[in-house]
Write a protein that holds these residues in place. Structure first.
Motif, PDB file in Angstrom:
ATOM      1  N   SER A 123     -91.127  18.340   3.514  1.00 19.93           N
ATOM      2  CA  SER A 123     -89.689  18.592   3.404  1.00 19.93           C
ATOM      3  C   SER A 123     -89.183  19.248   4.683  1.00 19.93           C
ATOM      4  O   SER A 123     -89.948  19.922   5.386  1.00 19.93           O
ATOM      5  CB  SER A 123     -89.390  19.513   2.220  1.00 19.93           C
ATOM      6  OG  SER A 123     -89.848  18.954   1.001  1.00 19.93           O
ATOM      7  N   LEU A 124     -87.903  19.046   4.968  1.00 19.84           N
ATOM      8  CA  LEU A 124     -87.297  19.701   6.119  1.00 19.84           C
ATOM      9  C   LEU A 124     -87.153  21.191   5.831  1.00 19.84           C
ATOM     10  O   LEU A 124     -86.605  21.584   4.800  1.00 19.84           O
ATOM     11  CB  LEU A 124     -85.931  19.095   6.420  1.00 19.84           C
ATOM     12  CG  LEU A 124     -85.910  17.671   6.970  1.00 19.84           C
ATOM     13  CD1 LEU A 124     -84.478  17.175   7.104  1.00 19.84           C
ATOM     14  CD2 LEU A 124     -86.620  17.613   8.324  1.00 19.84           C
ATOM     15  N   ALA A 125     -87.646  22.016   6.749  1.00 20.63           N
ATOM     16  CA  ALA A 125     -87.531  23.457   6.577  1.00 20.63           C
ATOM     17  C   ALA A 125     -86.185  23.971   7.065  1.00 20.63           C
ATOM     18  O   ALA A 125     -85.655  24.946   6.534  1.00 20.63           O
ATOM     19  CB  ALA A 125     -88.664  24.169   7.328  1.00 20.63           C
ATOM     20  N   ALA A 154     -98.220  25.267   5.350  1.00 20.89           N
ATOM     21  CA  ALA A 154     -97.738  25.625   6.678  1.00 20.89           C
ATOM     22  C   ALA A 154     -96.485  24.842   7.044  1.00 20.89           C
ATOM     23  O   ALA A 154     -96.055  23.919   6.335  1.00 20.89           O
ATOM     24  CB  ALA A 154     -98.833  25.371   7.711  1.00 20.89           C
ATOM     25  N   THR A 155     -95.909  25.225   8.199  1.00 25.90           N
ATOM     26  CA  THR A 155     -94.794  24.483   8.774  1.00 25.90           C
ATOM     27  C   THR A 155     -95.266  23.859  10.087  1.00 25.90           C
ATOM     28  O   THR A 155     -96.259  24.279  10.677  1.00 25.90           O
ATOM     29  CB  THR A 155     -93.597  25.407   9.064  1.00 25.90           C
ATOM     30  OG1 THR A 155     -94.010  26.437   9.974  1.00 25.90           O
ATOM     31  CG2 THR A 155     -93.086  26.036   7.778  1.00 25.90           C
ATOM     32  N   ALA A 156     -94.545  22.854  10.537  1.00 26.76           N
ATOM     33  CA  ALA A 156     -94.872  22.208  11.811  1.00 26.76           C
ATOM     34  C   ALA A 156     -93.590  21.701  12.443  1.00 26.76           C
ATOM     35  O   ALA A 156     -92.674  21.241  11.742  1.00 26.76           O
ATOM     36  CB  ALA A 156     -95.855  21.049  11.609  1.00 26.76           C
ATOM     37  N   GLY A 198     -94.856  22.117   3.891  1.00 27.74           N
ATOM     38  CA  GLY A 198     -95.588  21.473   2.820  1.00 27.74           C
ATOM     39  C   GLY A 198     -94.971  21.699   1.458  1.00 27.74           C
ATOM     40  O   GLY A 198     -94.025  22.484   1.298  1.00 27.74           O
ATOM     41  N   PRO A 199     -95.498  21.021   0.434  1.00 28.84           N
ATOM     42  CA  PRO A 199     -94.892  21.082  -0.908  1.00 28.84           C
ATOM     43  C   PRO A 199     -94.938  22.460  -1.556  1.00 28.84           C
ATOM     44  O   PRO A 199     -94.112  22.756  -2.408  1.00 28.84           O
ATOM     45  CB  PRO A 199     -95.723  20.060  -1.702  1.00 28.84           C
ATOM     46  CG  PRO A 199     -96.996  19.900  -0.925  1.00 28.84           C
ATOM     47  CD  PRO A 199     -96.650  20.105   0.503  1.00 28.84           C
ATOM     48  N   GLY A 200     -95.895  23.319  -1.153  1.00 30.18           N
ATOM     49  CA  GLY A 200     -95.979  24.628  -1.794  1.00 30.18           C
ATOM     50  C   GLY A 200     -95.429  25.762  -0.969  1.00 30.18           C
ATOM     51  O   GLY A 200     -95.576  26.940  -1.348  1.00 30.18           O
ATOM     52  N   HIS A 201     -94.767  25.441   0.135  1.00 31.48           N
ATOM     53  CA  HIS A 201     -94.344  26.488   1.066  1.00 31.48           C
ATOM     54  C   HIS A 201     -93.306  27.431   0.464  1.00 31.48           C
ATOM     55  O   HIS A 201     -93.453  28.665   0.524  1.00 31.48           O
ATOM     56  CB  HIS A 201     -93.788  25.853   2.339  1.00 31.48           C
ATOM     57  CG  HIS A 201     -93.413  26.846   3.391  1.00 31.48           C
ATOM     58  ND1 HIS A 201     -94.309  27.321   4.319  1.00 31.48           N
ATOM     59  CD2 HIS A 201     -92.235  27.487   3.648  1.00 31.48           C
ATOM     60  CE1 HIS A 201     -93.708  28.198   5.107  1.00 31.48           C
ATOM     61  NE2 HIS A 201     -92.445  28.314   4.727  1.00 31.48           N
ATOM     62  N   VAL A 202     -92.254  26.891  -0.107  1.00 29.15           N
ATOM     63  CA  VAL A 202     -91.165  27.724  -0.625  1.00 29.15           C
ATOM     64  C   VAL A 202     -91.657  28.585  -1.776  1.00 29.15           C
ATOM     65  O   VAL A 202     -91.320  29.777  -1.881  1.00 29.15           O
ATOM     66  CB  VAL A 202     -89.981  26.847  -1.052  1.00 29.15           C
ATOM     67  CG1 VAL A 202     -88.920  27.684  -1.771  1.00 29.15           C
ATOM     68  CG2 VAL A 202     -89.371  26.152   0.158  1.00 29.15           C
ATOM     69  N   GLU A 203     -92.484  28.023  -2.637  1.00 33.83           N
ATOM     70  CA  GLU A 203     -93.001  28.794  -3.774  1.00 33.83           C
ATOM     71  C   GLU A 203     -93.855  29.966  -3.280  1.00 33.83           C
ATOM     72  O   GLU A 203     -93.817  31.059  -3.855  1.00 33.83           O
ATOM     73  CB  GLU A 203     -93.815  27.882  -4.684  1.00 33.83           C
ATOM     74  CG  GLU A 203     -94.382  28.589  -5.909  1.00 33.83           C
ATOM     75  CD  GLU A 203     -95.146  27.647  -6.818  1.00 33.83           C
ATOM     76  OE1 GLU A 203     -95.762  28.130  -7.781  1.00 33.83           O
ATOM     77  OE2 GLU A 203     -95.136  26.424  -6.542  1.00 33.83           O
ATOM     78  N   ARG A 204     -94.603  29.748  -2.205  1.00 33.08           N
ATOM     79  CA  ARG A 204     -95.496  30.796  -1.722  1.00 33.08           C
ATOM     80  C   ARG A 204     -94.780  31.824  -0.848  1.00 33.08           C
ATOM     81  O   ARG A 204     -95.040  33.029  -0.966  1.00 33.08           O
ATOM     82  CB  ARG A 204     -96.637  30.159  -0.937  1.00 33.08           C
ATOM     83  CG  ARG A 204     -97.634  31.163  -0.373  1.00 33.08           C
ATOM     84  CD  ARG A 204     -98.771  30.467   0.336  1.00 33.08           C
ATOM     85  NE  ARG A 204     -99.675  31.417   0.962  1.00 33.08           N
ATOM     86  CZ  ARG A 204    -100.724  31.089   1.717  1.00 33.08           C
ATOM     87  NH1 ARG A 204    -101.010  29.802   1.907  1.00 33.08           N
ATOM     88  NH2 ARG A 204    -101.485  32.015   2.264  1.00 33.08           N
ATOM     89  N   PHE A 205     -93.885  31.361   0.025  1.00 29.60           N
ATOM     90  CA  PHE A 205     -93.286  32.254   1.004  1.00 29.60           C
ATOM     91  C   PHE A 205     -91.801  32.523   0.782  1.00 29.60           C
ATOM     92  O   PHE A 205     -91.226  33.379   1.447  1.00 29.60           O
ATOM     93  CB  PHE A 205     -93.478  31.687   2.414  1.00 29.60           C
ATOM     94  CG  PHE A 205     -94.910  31.553   2.825  1.00 29.60           C
ATOM     95  CD1 PHE A 205     -95.646  32.665   3.216  1.00 29.60           C
ATOM     96  CD2 PHE A 205     -95.529  30.319   2.812  1.00 29.60           C
ATOM     97  CE1 PHE A 205     -96.978  32.549   3.588  1.00 29.60           C
ATOM     98  CE2 PHE A 205     -96.853  30.192   3.184  1.00 29.60           C
ATOM     99  CZ  PHE A 205     -97.590  31.302   3.568  1.00 29.60           C
TER     100      PHE A 205
END
Length: 308
Positions: free
Chosen positions: A254-256, A235-237, A170-177
């Motif tokens: 976005s692609l993780a 989260a990721t999926a 999701g859009p906030g994943h990198v900022e959070r984790f």
């Protein structure tokens, strides 16, 4: 008693002349002479008791009452044409019924069906999402498309396309984790599992537990739900790459990881054994479907990998 209706030929001539701004242009459209159009409009004006046009040297203009009358005339003629066409027009269109899973229909077909409709305006497409445990009913649908491993009893399965999985966040994943360097970075982060694709996460994270606590792993039954949860949160999926293309290119997810992972499932066309030949409309749809990857190519990735 109903009030006397105006003469229809005059109403038709009035609408055409008002729309085209010329008696001569209206005459050409109605396949009449300009004199005949003028006569019909004068007959209508006589019936109404008011002039509808101002006759100028080189043109005609609507009077105030003519402008006020025009919207009601257009609406009435449109309603009459629609009712006539709907009830009495000969059936010239062909219907094609395609049955598939909801994620395939929503994420892959729906964003691009306008392309098929532009190529084949003569075909009315009916897209049906059905429960795949039900037996295929002969004649119920024209095309059955399903994702699996190619073994269904009592039907002929033709491979349409192989599927790879990609991991999205999701859009906030990198900022959070923090950034994702490789798959091991995802082991302790919230993830979405899609029923039927559980093996992807198990092969991606072989040392991780198959089911984590509620705050770490959420299981859903469709890719649509997975993408919506990823979009709304952090989260990721792991989802089929084909299903993620529109969401990634739109910036919703976005692609993780910069790689894809071959899936054990693929998409097949299922046909009854006693009726293996698709209709002309079905063949047209299948040809369009094979070209869809050219219109929306696979997501760019650095490498393609195999996770077992």
């Amino acid at each position: 008693m109903r009030d006397p209706l105006p003469p229809l030929p005059g109403v038709q001539a009035f609408e055409a002349a008002a729309r085209l701004g010329s008696f001569a242009a209206a005459a050409a459209e109605l396949h009449l002479s300009p004199a005949a159009v003028s006569q019909r409009i004068r007959s209508l004006e006589t019936h109404l008791g008011v002039p509808l046009f101002e006759r100028l040297a080189r043109s005609v203009e609507l009077t105030e009452l003519g402008r006020a009358y025009l919207p009601a005339v257009r609406e009435s003629l449109d309603d009459l044409a629609a009712a006539t066409g709907g009830l009495f027009a000969p059936a010239r269109r062909e219907q094609l019924t395609v049955r598939t899973q909801v994620s395939y229909a929503t994420t892959w077909l729906a964003p691009h069906l306008h392309l098929f409709q532009a190529e084949h305006p003569e075909i009315d497409l009916r897209l049906v999402c059905a429960v795949w445990s039900e037996a295929l009913t002969p004649g119920e649908v024209d095309l059955d498309i399903h994702q699996g491993r190619g073994a269904w009893p009592g039907v002929h399965a033709q491979l349409l396309h192989h599927d790879d999985a990609v991991v999205v966040h999701g859009p906030g994943h990198v900022e959070r984790f923090g950034p994702v360097g490789d798959a091991t970075d995802l082991a302790d982060r919230p993830r979405i599992q899609v029923l039927g694709f559980d093996d992807v996460w198990q092969r991606l994270l072989p040392s991780a537990p198959t089911s984590g606590p509620a705050e770490q792993a959420t299981t859903v039954d469709t890719t649509i739900a997975a993408l919506e949860l990823v979009t709304a949160g952090d989260a990721t999926a792991a989802v089929p790459e084909r299903f993620a293309r529109t969401a990634v290119r739109a910036g919703r997810v976005s692609l993780a990881l910069a790689r894809s992972f071959p899936m054990r499932q693929a998409h097949y066309l299922l046909r009854p054994l006693d009726d293996p030949t698709p209709t002309a409309q079905a063949r047209a749809f299948l040809l369009w479907l094979t070209r869809l990857d050219d219109h929306l190519p696979a997501l760019p990735r650095l490498t393609d990998g195999d996770i077992g």
